[in-house]
Design a protein around this motif. Sequence first.
Motif, PDB file in Angstrom:
ATOM      1  N   PHE A  94       0.800  -1.227   0.000  1.00  0.00           N
ATOM      2  CA  PHE A  94       0.000   0.000   0.000  1.00  0.00           C
ATOM      3  C   PHE A  94       0.833   1.277   0.000  1.00  0.00           C
ATOM      4  CE2 PHE A  94      -3.101  -3.097   1.626  1.00  0.00           C
ATOM      5  CZ  PHE A  94      -4.097  -2.871   0.700  1.00  0.00           C
ATOM      6  N   SER A  95       2.094   1.211   0.447  1.00  0.00           N
ATOM      7  CA  SER A  95       2.863   2.457   0.562  1.00  0.00           C
ATOM      8  C   SER A  95       3.796   2.683  -0.616  1.00  0.00           C
ATOM      9  CB  SER A  95       3.657   2.459   1.869  1.00  0.00           C
ATOM     10  OG  SER A  95       4.589   1.404   1.864  1.00  0.00           O
ATOM     11  N   THR A  96       4.439   1.620  -1.132  1.00  0.00           N
ATOM     12  CA  THR A  96       5.464   1.809  -2.160  1.00  0.00           C
ATOM     13  C   THR A  96       4.932   2.509  -3.410  1.00  0.00           C
ATOM     14  OG1 THR A  96       6.520  -0.154  -1.297  1.00  0.00           O
ATOM     15  CG2 THR A  96       7.344   0.657  -3.391  1.00  0.00           C
ATOM     16  N   PRO A  97       3.708   2.221  -3.860  1.00  0.00           N
ATOM     17  CA  PRO A  97       3.226   2.956  -5.046  1.00  0.00           C
ATOM     18  C   PRO A  97       3.267   4.472  -4.836  1.00  0.00           C
ATOM     19  CG  PRO A  97       1.801   1.097  -4.601  1.00  0.00           C
ATOM     20  CD  PRO A  97       2.744   1.192  -3.442  1.00  0.00           C
ATOM     21  N   MET A  98       3.091   4.914  -3.585  1.00  0.00           N
ATOM     22  CA  MET A  98       3.110   6.352  -3.341  1.00  0.00           C
ATOM     23  C   MET A  98       4.496   6.924  -3.587  1.00  0.00           C
ATOM     24  SD  MET A  98       0.743   8.353  -2.756  1.00  0.00           S
ATOM     25  CE  MET A  98      -0.616   7.937  -1.693  1.00  0.00           C
ATOM     26  N   LEU A  99       5.545   6.171  -3.214  1.00  0.00           N
ATOM     27  CA  LEU A  99       6.911   6.630  -3.499  1.00  0.00           C
ATOM     28  C   LEU A  99       7.125   6.712  -5.004  1.00  0.00           C
ATOM     29  CD1 LEU A  99       9.820   7.264  -2.456  1.00  0.00           C
ATOM     30  CD2 LEU A  99      10.308   4.846  -2.812  1.00  0.00           C
ATOM     31  N   THR A 100       6.645   5.676  -5.710  1.00  0.00           N
ATOM     32  CA  THR A 100       6.804   5.650  -7.160  1.00  0.00           C
ATOM     33  C   THR A 100       6.106   6.856  -7.787  1.00  0.00           C
ATOM     34  OG1 THR A 100       6.799   3.259  -6.971  1.00  0.00           O
ATOM     35  CG2 THR A 100       6.581   4.182  -9.184  1.00  0.00           C
ATOM     36  N   VAL A 101       4.922   7.176  -7.291  1.00  0.00           N
ATOM     37  CA  VAL A 101       4.198   8.346  -7.790  1.00  0.00           C
ATOM     38  C   VAL A 101       5.028   9.604  -7.551  1.00  0.00           C
ATOM     39  CG1 VAL A 101       2.234   9.863  -7.341  1.00  0.00           C
ATOM     40  CG2 VAL A 101       1.879   7.393  -7.554  1.00  0.00           C
ATOM     41  N   ALA A 102       5.519   9.760  -6.314  1.00  0.00           N
ATOM     42  CA  ALA A 102       6.256  10.981  -5.965  1.00  0.00           C
ATOM     43  C   ALA A 102       7.480  11.154  -6.860  1.00  0.00           C
ATOM     44  CB  ALA A 102       6.665  10.940  -4.488  1.00  0.00           C
ATOM     45  N   ILE A 103       8.279  10.091  -6.999  1.00  0.00           N
ATOM     46  CA  ILE A 103       9.517  10.266  -7.764  1.00  0.00           C
ATOM     47  C   ILE A 103       9.220  10.410  -9.257  1.00  0.00           C
ATOM     48  CG2 ILE A 103      11.033   9.205  -6.055  1.00  0.00           C
ATOM     49  CD1 ILE A 103      10.986   6.651  -7.550  1.00  0.00           C
ATOM     50  N   THR A 104       8.108   9.822  -9.723  1.00  0.00           N
ATOM     51  CA  THR A 104       7.748   9.996 -11.130  1.00  0.00           C
ATOM     52  C   THR A 104       7.338  11.448 -11.394  1.00  0.00           C
ATOM     53  OG1 THR A 104       7.006   7.711 -11.161  1.00  0.00           O
ATOM     54  CG2 THR A 104       6.328   9.092 -13.010  1.00  0.00           C
ATOM     55  N   LEU A 105       6.579  12.039 -10.469  1.00  0.00           N
ATOM     56  CA  LEU A 105       6.219  13.450 -10.625  1.00  0.00           C
ATOM     57  C   LEU A 105       7.465  14.327 -10.623  1.00  0.00           C
ATOM     58  CD1 LEU A 105       3.054  13.858  -8.342  1.00  0.00           C
ATOM     59  CD2 LEU A 105       3.177  13.291 -10.766  1.00  0.00           C
ATOM     60  N   LEU A 106       8.418  13.974  -9.745  1.00  0.00           N
ATOM     61  CA  LEU A 106       9.660  14.764  -9.693  1.00  0.00           C
ATOM     62  C   LEU A 106      10.419  14.636 -11.011  1.00  0.00           C
ATOM     63  CD1 LEU A 106      11.475  16.580  -7.999  1.00  0.00           C
ATOM     64  CD2 LEU A 106      12.525  14.539  -7.024  1.00  0.00           C
ATOM     65  N   LEU A 107      10.431  13.411 -11.542  1.00  0.00           N
ATOM     66  CA  LEU A 107      11.092  13.186 -12.837  1.00  0.00           C
ATOM     67  C   LEU A 107      10.423  14.030 -13.927  1.00  0.00           C
ATOM     68  CD1 LEU A 107      13.359  11.294 -13.980  1.00  0.00           C
ATOM     69  CD2 LEU A 107      11.517   9.843 -14.820  1.00  0.00           C
ATOM     70  N   ALA A 108       9.095  14.090 -13.872  1.00  0.00           N
ATOM     71  CA  ALA A 108       8.358  14.883 -14.858  1.00  0.00           C
ATOM     72  C   ALA A 108       8.683  16.366 -14.699  1.00  0.00           C
ATOM     73  CB  ALA A 108       6.856  14.652 -14.699  1.00  0.00           C
TER      74      ALA A 108
END
Lengths: 371, 541
Positions: free
Chosen positions: B211-225
Amino acid sequence: MKAPVSSRWWLLFGIIIVIALIGTGGLVWFTMGQPGPTLAACPPACPYTFPQVPSVLAPESVEAEQIASLFWLIVGIAGVIFVLVEGVLIWTVLKFKNRPAEQALQIHGNTKLEIAWTAAPAVILVGVMGLTFRTMVDVRAPATSRSITVNAVAQQFWWAFRYPEYTTPDGSRAIVTASELVVPVNTVIEIKLESKDVEHGFWVPELFGKMDAIPGYLNQMKFTPTTVGTYYAGQCTQYCGTQHAQMRFAVKVVTQAEFDAWVASQLEPAVEPAAGSLAEAGKAAFLDARNGCIACHVIDGAGGVGLVGPNLTNVAERQFLAGGIIANTPDNLARWLASPQTVKPGNKMVLPTKLDQPTIDALVAYLETLN
Amino acid sequence: MATVTRPLTAEKSTLAVIIDWLTTVDHKKIGIMYLVLNMFFFVLAGVMALLIRTQLAWSNLKLIDPDRYNELFTMHGTSMIFLVIVPIWAGFANYILPLQIGARDMAFPRLNAFSFWLLFFGGLVMYSSYLFDSVPNGGWTAYPPLTGPQYTPGPNIDFWILGLHLVGLSSLFGAINFIVTTLNLRAPGMKLLEVPMFTWSMFVTSAMVLFSTPMLTVAITLLLADRHFGTHFFQASQGGDPLLWQNLFWFYSHPAVYIMILPGMGAISEVLQTFSRKPLFGYRFIAFSSVFIAVLGFLVWAHHMFQVGSSLAVNAFFAGMTMIIAVPTGIKIFNWIATMYGGALRLTSAMLFAIGFVTMFIIGGLSGVMLGSVPVNWQVHQTYFVVAHIHYVLYGGSVFAIFASFYYWIPKMTGWMMDEKLGKLHFWVMLFGFNLAFFPQHIVGLLGMPRRYYTYAAGQGWEIWNLMSTLGAFLIATSVLIFIINFFVSARAAKSAGANPWEAPTIEWATSSPPPEYNFAKIPTVTRMNPLWEEHPDAGH
């Protein structure tokens, strides 16, 4: 059954610790002798040394005092729990170690005990929560009716302080300082925090807890200093890049009379340098676009358009330079102008060309007149 | 024509062995590869810690320049969390979990191998930044806008983001695998609420990862964007919100603290039980306190953000939730003490590390409650006080549990015993060094020393505490060296372990050490907890 660690092994344990301690001490001693980039241009006395040891447990404001009391209360409660739990744990280990296997009790649990040791911490924690909430409300209540507002503007890697309530009679100019916050005693100091670039944190341990300066937000905090006369070390507490460690400021708490005098002197127009003096040459050098000063700095009454670097109006009255890391002396100022990147590598002051010694001397002479 | 007969037990060529390891889908080999890789990163991160500590040993030292220093603490934190402590539990669980529940392998062996290789290449991507002299330098928390395109234009943060993408996926696939394995592959008769505590902890931890790891993936993907595709999620100057990052990041990274500690709590529960010769006291209370922690773990993230200027109500809510977490944690500690009470304790190296875990975790837990008190947090957060707290939890806690697990399970994995004398020496030097390194940091934090400073001025009274910390750090390094020496000395001595050297109760000890590829010749039927004890006529119940 294994025997306990023998005395021979304790001896080895001791030898390892002694060797590691001596080795580390040697390494540190070796490192201290190494030349390096940091402040290498300064003689030993050059970096600013603190007038007192900072501490959150030596509060000098109404609010910091309340927080320190809360801290001691919680430490007291935690200390009792620590001694009890660790005591029972160590006693259990010592009492039941190395017993024959068949003496081990075969029990799986005890519901009453479980309820007891769930309820007891819960009750204690509710108490701690109550104390916490009370202090959270208390530190927001104004300690006195007198108050002033200061805008603290954070940027890589220094602080600007602007006093919007103290302006010249025509209202054209408010007091602005860099790396130095002067405030009257027993007055509520409302700090409005802004950031011009990345996140920073505002903290003076003796005066109040930290708060972040976040771009796009205007955060507010307040504290009421109770003691006059000391410089408190303020520092940046949110990692902000290369020179995060050297983004400091000094807070000077003065009496109301001293504060009024300071305000008056800050609002006086700068004295024109005498004709033909070195200072006059310095003013010309400051305004000479080739030297780059005016691209980033401004001196009210003299010129300059830049808002990137510190406002240099009344710079000679400040105690510190370069983001609060060196004392404001003519020597240090000259050293800074000669090579800002040596004194504080990674700071944002980049000279278009290296200044020659006569220009530096003239600039120093001029800036020293600004008080 | 003559027939060439090849003996069935022929030695494989070195190449064949290497290819076998590289292509294996066997959970035990994958587990060992995890452990070796994680220990490699552990040593790297430790060397970085020593450099940091040397630079800070006294005021105005000049060993490391500011940019290098910022890279060091970024890579130290990132490595210890994402490449050592989080994945090393996947390593132990890979090896031990199927054995503990009587399975022949993980539910998805190929996905399992994929998880490992994702981690391997994630670490490789992050460390390849050193080849390009563009090492991540935003701290392990990487707050924008500092890490955005404007203030860190180089590829530094991209290495960090792309590495974490791979590591996060590895963690997520591992979690799915552990959950499915625990639910579906238990030996006949083994109820879900009777699995060994380490397996239970991995099960709960995996749910948190899910439940938590997808949130990290979202955060770093937004940062990458933000960094490459012109978006402005976190860039305030273009209308973005830097606090969005903090909320997303801590929504993962607070549960991550429990992802790092719960498996360790499970492991030491088993070590304490085995070496007390006494069943775990209050199994169900320990098991459900983990679930309680897992749920609450998702409701406390903003206690990392008490200084961002939230309202009284928001801060009060998160302070309350943070303090409530001390209740299930307390339940565990009391049950562990009760497990030892009345037992027949054998103070082996594994047991010492387990007891060390409990003693150190109490300190970390109490300083955690202090940090949960908002006004106190305003004063001590972002200082060395918080550095001390996190090391008492993650080093005194997780890393001590990791060493307890090594001493406990290495005989199962290798078939030989670790040397106990060196093991105990390791423990005492590490315990002493750890406390010398980190206890003084509480004090220097109260004296106002912020973290992430590459140097500090003289005259603030910080030198002596820092020097103690540095001495302690070198003692910790010495103790790790003793562990490594112990490993190789013991491997050479190869003192046979037998199937169950510790007389432990769980079924991974029923098969040979190391276990055959198929784990159990015949899958046992398990009708009780602690089957290897309960079949014993002397064992009470």
